[in-house]
Design an enzyme around this catalytic site. Structure first.
Site, PDB file in Angstrom:
ATOM      1  N   ASP A  90       6.311   2.147   6.140  1.00  0.00           N
ATOM      2  CA  ASP A  90       5.042   1.426   6.148  1.00  0.00           C
ATOM      3  C   ASP A  90       4.079   2.172   5.227  1.00  0.00           C
ATOM      4  O   ASP A  90       3.433   3.120   5.653  1.00  0.00           O
ATOM      5  CB  ASP A  90       4.499   1.371   7.568  1.00  0.00           C
ATOM      6  CG  ASP A  90       3.178   0.652   7.693  1.00  0.00           C
ATOM      7  OD1 ASP A  90       2.773  -0.021   6.729  1.00  0.00           O
ATOM      8  OD2 ASP A  90       2.531   0.780   8.754  1.00  0.00           O
ATOM      9  N   ASP A 106      -0.403   4.456   0.947  1.00  0.00           N
ATOM     10  CA  ASP A 106      -0.815   5.505   1.878  1.00  0.00           C
ATOM     11  C   ASP A 106      -0.018   5.392   3.176  1.00  0.00           C
ATOM     12  O   ASP A 106       0.612   4.367   3.452  1.00  0.00           O
ATOM     13  CB  ASP A 106      -2.306   5.414   2.178  1.00  0.00           C
ATOM     14  CG  ASP A 106      -2.688   4.161   2.973  1.00  0.00           C
ATOM     15  OD1 ASP A 106      -2.237   3.060   2.591  1.00  0.00           O
ATOM     16  OD2 ASP A 106      -3.420   4.277   3.975  1.00  0.00           O
ATOM     17  N   HIS A 114       0.839  -1.200   0.000  1.00  0.00           N
ATOM     18  CA  HIS A 114       0.000   0.000   0.000  1.00  0.00           C
ATOM     19  C   HIS A 114       0.871   1.247   0.000  1.00  0.00           C
ATOM     20  O   HIS A 114       1.987   1.241   0.533  1.00  0.00           O
ATOM     21  CB  HIS A 114      -0.963   0.010   1.195  1.00  0.00           C
ATOM     22  CG  HIS A 114      -0.303   0.091   2.541  1.00  0.00           C
ATOM     23  ND1 HIS A 114      -0.038   1.290   3.173  1.00  0.00           N
ATOM     24  CD2 HIS A 114       0.149  -0.874   3.386  1.00  0.00           C
ATOM     25  CE1 HIS A 114       0.524   1.060   4.347  1.00  0.00           C
ATOM     26  NE2 HIS A 114       0.649  -0.243   4.504  1.00  0.00           N
ATOM     27  N   GLU A 142      -4.879   1.565   3.075  1.00  0.00           N
ATOM     28  CA  GLU A 142      -4.698   0.406   3.951  1.00  0.00           C
ATOM     29  C   GLU A 142      -4.664   0.818   5.412  1.00  0.00           C
ATOM     30  O   GLU A 142      -5.162   0.108   6.287  1.00  0.00           O
ATOM     31  CB  GLU A 142      -3.410  -0.325   3.574  1.00  0.00           C
ATOM     32  CG  GLU A 142      -3.209  -1.663   4.293  1.00  0.00           C
ATOM     33  CD  GLU A 142      -2.465  -1.561   5.623  1.00  0.00           C
ATOM     34  OE1 GLU A 142      -2.358  -2.575   6.338  1.00  0.00           O
ATOM     35  OE2 GLU A 142      -1.976  -0.450   5.961  1.00  0.00           O
ATOM     36  N   GLU A 143      -4.080   1.986   5.686  1.00  0.00           N
ATOM     37  CA  GLU A 143      -3.895   2.419   7.067  1.00  0.00           C
ATOM     38  C   GLU A 143      -5.202   2.750   7.773  1.00  0.00           C
ATOM     39  O   GLU A 143      -5.239   2.850   8.997  1.00  0.00           O
ATOM     40  CB  GLU A 143      -2.951   3.624   7.123  1.00  0.00           C
ATOM     41  CG  GLU A 143      -1.514   3.329   6.697  1.00  0.00           C
ATOM     42  CD  GLU A 143      -0.772   2.442   7.673  1.00  0.00           C
ATOM     43  OE1 GLU A 143      -1.362   2.041   8.692  1.00  0.00           O
ATOM     44  OE2 GLU A 143       0.406   2.136   7.418  1.00  0.00           O
ATOM     45  N   ASP A 201       4.627  -6.104   3.689  1.00  0.00           N
ATOM     46  CA  ASP A 201       4.147  -5.080   4.622  1.00  0.00           C
ATOM     47  C   ASP A 201       4.507  -5.410   6.062  1.00  0.00           C
ATOM     48  O   ASP A 201       3.931  -4.861   6.994  1.00  0.00           O
ATOM     49  CB  ASP A 201       2.631  -4.922   4.470  1.00  0.00           C
ATOM     50  CG  ASP A 201       2.087  -3.659   5.126  1.00  0.00           C
ATOM     51  OD1 ASP A 201       2.885  -2.734   5.379  1.00  0.00           O
ATOM     52  OD2 ASP A 201       0.873  -3.594   5.377  1.00  0.00           O
ATOM     53  N   HIS A 260       4.585   4.442  12.225  1.00  0.00           N
ATOM     54  CA  HIS A 260       3.551   5.396  12.640  1.00  0.00           C
ATOM     55  C   HIS A 260       4.063   6.482  13.586  1.00  0.00           C
ATOM     56  O   HIS A 260       3.280   7.048  14.354  1.00  0.00           O
ATOM     57  CB  HIS A 260       2.350   4.681  13.292  1.00  0.00           C
ATOM     58  CG  HIS A 260       1.633   3.765  12.378  1.00  0.00           C
ATOM     59  ND1 HIS A 260       0.393   3.231  12.677  1.00  0.00           N
ATOM     60  CD2 HIS A 260       1.944   3.257  11.158  1.00  0.00           C
ATOM     61  CE1 HIS A 260      -0.009   2.447  11.691  1.00  0.00           C
ATOM     62  NE2 HIS A 260       0.933   2.455  10.756  1.00  0.00           N
TER      63      HIS A 260
END
Length: 407
Positions: free
Chosen positions: A141, A80, A78, A175-176, A198, A379
């Site tokens: 990520d 995003d 992903h 995805e997040e 991932d 994150h």
């Protein structure tokens, strides 16, 4: 090494933060910027059938170069980044030949990435690390995964002596915020199985994840002058606290690990007349997962008897443990394991304490284990990725393609 560094840094400098409050797909317009860049890049390296749909889902094909029948496999990441922390103006720092000491991310704000707290750093002494500048996340990520897939495809195109079957790649938005697989066209992708790139630490290979549900409770109280409230007032805040107090005290994220399940209250607010609680329910075991939902229902039912049905409960299943769908085709895990071992990586097989697009895709008919992308501390400002881990991930992808053509 420089090729994948440049590719990765080019991706992370584009802000692709998703937004859970949005109703569109992708959830933010800025995700389109990287999406279009990826389409151009896939075409430039020589991929075929490169497509992007109205929701920014990207797919492309590397045709087979063998004359015998080989299963079509896929690799998915992903593009995003999480809304949990800023992804605007990412300014990566490159730390060459890491010496195992503290890394000053931001001198002015005294933000330090230290192995005394983040012990995994010591695994990468002598390697090249890419870090943040302490003011944003990095975006490994999962832009590390995107960079690895494209770099692996480019390598296979430049080395036709490596035999492989038909390979499909896919890149997804959102995805997040849990929507990465929602509009993924599995039939159009046309693979027998795939791998999401991932994961985190080098060697991670995952085919189990939580069963997941979210619960929302609305509480309607009755406000009465406190001097005359006896047997009349229903304080929604008090009822909300009573609900939380009846949940198992040790079955929370901060007290569980491995395959332990939990309840996690992540939002709670209110006043006398109205209160709201939002929580998530997680468990790897499907039976225990269902029992957790029943426990919450029983708590609400019992309190409603005392408080005249003032609580409304809604539970929504989010995703399930992909192990259920992968165990019948377990050879796809064995291929990934063999690929890692072939290039000197010790596989780390463990359950994911979270979710993955692979979980939803597995239940949509595309079995999809998860493989490491190399990043750590996702994150947040302490996120980093060792370049050597990204290079190893590229080699794993290439080796999986090679091994599949031999099966």
């Amino acid at each position: 090494m420089q090729n994948i560094i440049d590719r990765f840094i080019g991706y992370v400098k584009i802000d692709t933060q998703s937004d859970a409050s949005s109703k569109t797909t992708p959830s933010t317009k800025k995700q389109w910027v990287l999406a279009h860049k990826l389409v151009e890049e896939l075409e430039q390296i020589g991929m075929q059938n490169v497509t992007i749909d109205e929701n920014a889902y990207i797919m492309a094909t590397l045709p087979s170069n063998v004359d015998h029948e080989v299963p079509t496999i896929g690799f998915i990441s992903h593009f995003d980044t999480t809304p949990d922390f800023s992804g605007t103006n990412v300014n990566p720092q490159i730390i060459k030949n890491y010496d195992g000491k503290d890394i000053i991310l931001n001198k002015e704000q005294n933000i330090v990435l230290s192995p005394q707290y983040f012990e995994d750093l010591l695994l990468y002494k002598g390697q090249t690390l890419i870090t943040t500048d302490g003011t944003t996340l990095l975006g490994a990520d999962d832009k590390a995964g995107v960079a690895e897939i494209i770099t692996a495809m480019e390598y296979l195109i430049k080395h036709p002596e490596i035999k492989h079957g038909r390979i499909r790649v896919g890149f997804t938005p959102d995805e997040e915020i849990g929507r990465g697989a929602h509009k993924f066209d599995v039939p159009a992708f046309g693979a027998e199985w795939a791998y999401t790139m991932d994961g985190s630490q080098i060697g991670e290979l995952e085919y189990e994840n939580f069963n997941a549900a979210e619960a929302k409770m609305s509480i309607s109280g009755k406000s009465v002058h406190p001097g005359y409230a006896k047997d009349k007032m229903v304080n929604a805040i008090v009822v909300a606290n009573e609900i939380v107090s009846r949940l198992p005290k040790n079955e929370v994220p901060e007290k569980t690990t491995d395959r332990d399940g939990f309840f996690h209250v992540h939002h709670m607010n209110g006043e006398i007349e109205n209160a709201e609680i939002e929580l998530i329910i997680r468990d790897h075991d499907r039976t225990k997962f269902e029992e957790r939902k029943l426990l919450l229902e029983h708590i609400v039912q019992n309190l409603n008897k005392s408080y005249n049905d003032c609580i409304t409960l809604k539970i929504h299943d989010q995703y399930y443990n992909m192990r259920e769908k992968i165990e019948p085709v377990f050879h796809i895990v064995e291929i990934a394991k063999e690929a890692m071992q072939a290039i000197g990586i010790q596989p780390i097989i463990k359950p994911i304490r979270g979710g993955t697009d692979g979980s939803q895709l597995s239940f949509m008919g595309l079995p999809c284990p998860n493989i490491f992308a190399g990043g750590h501390n996702f994150h947040g400002k302490y996120e980093y990725v060792p370049v050597e881990s990204m290079q190893k991930a590229v080699k794993v992808i290439v080796k999986i393609c090679e091994l599949t053509a031999k099966k």
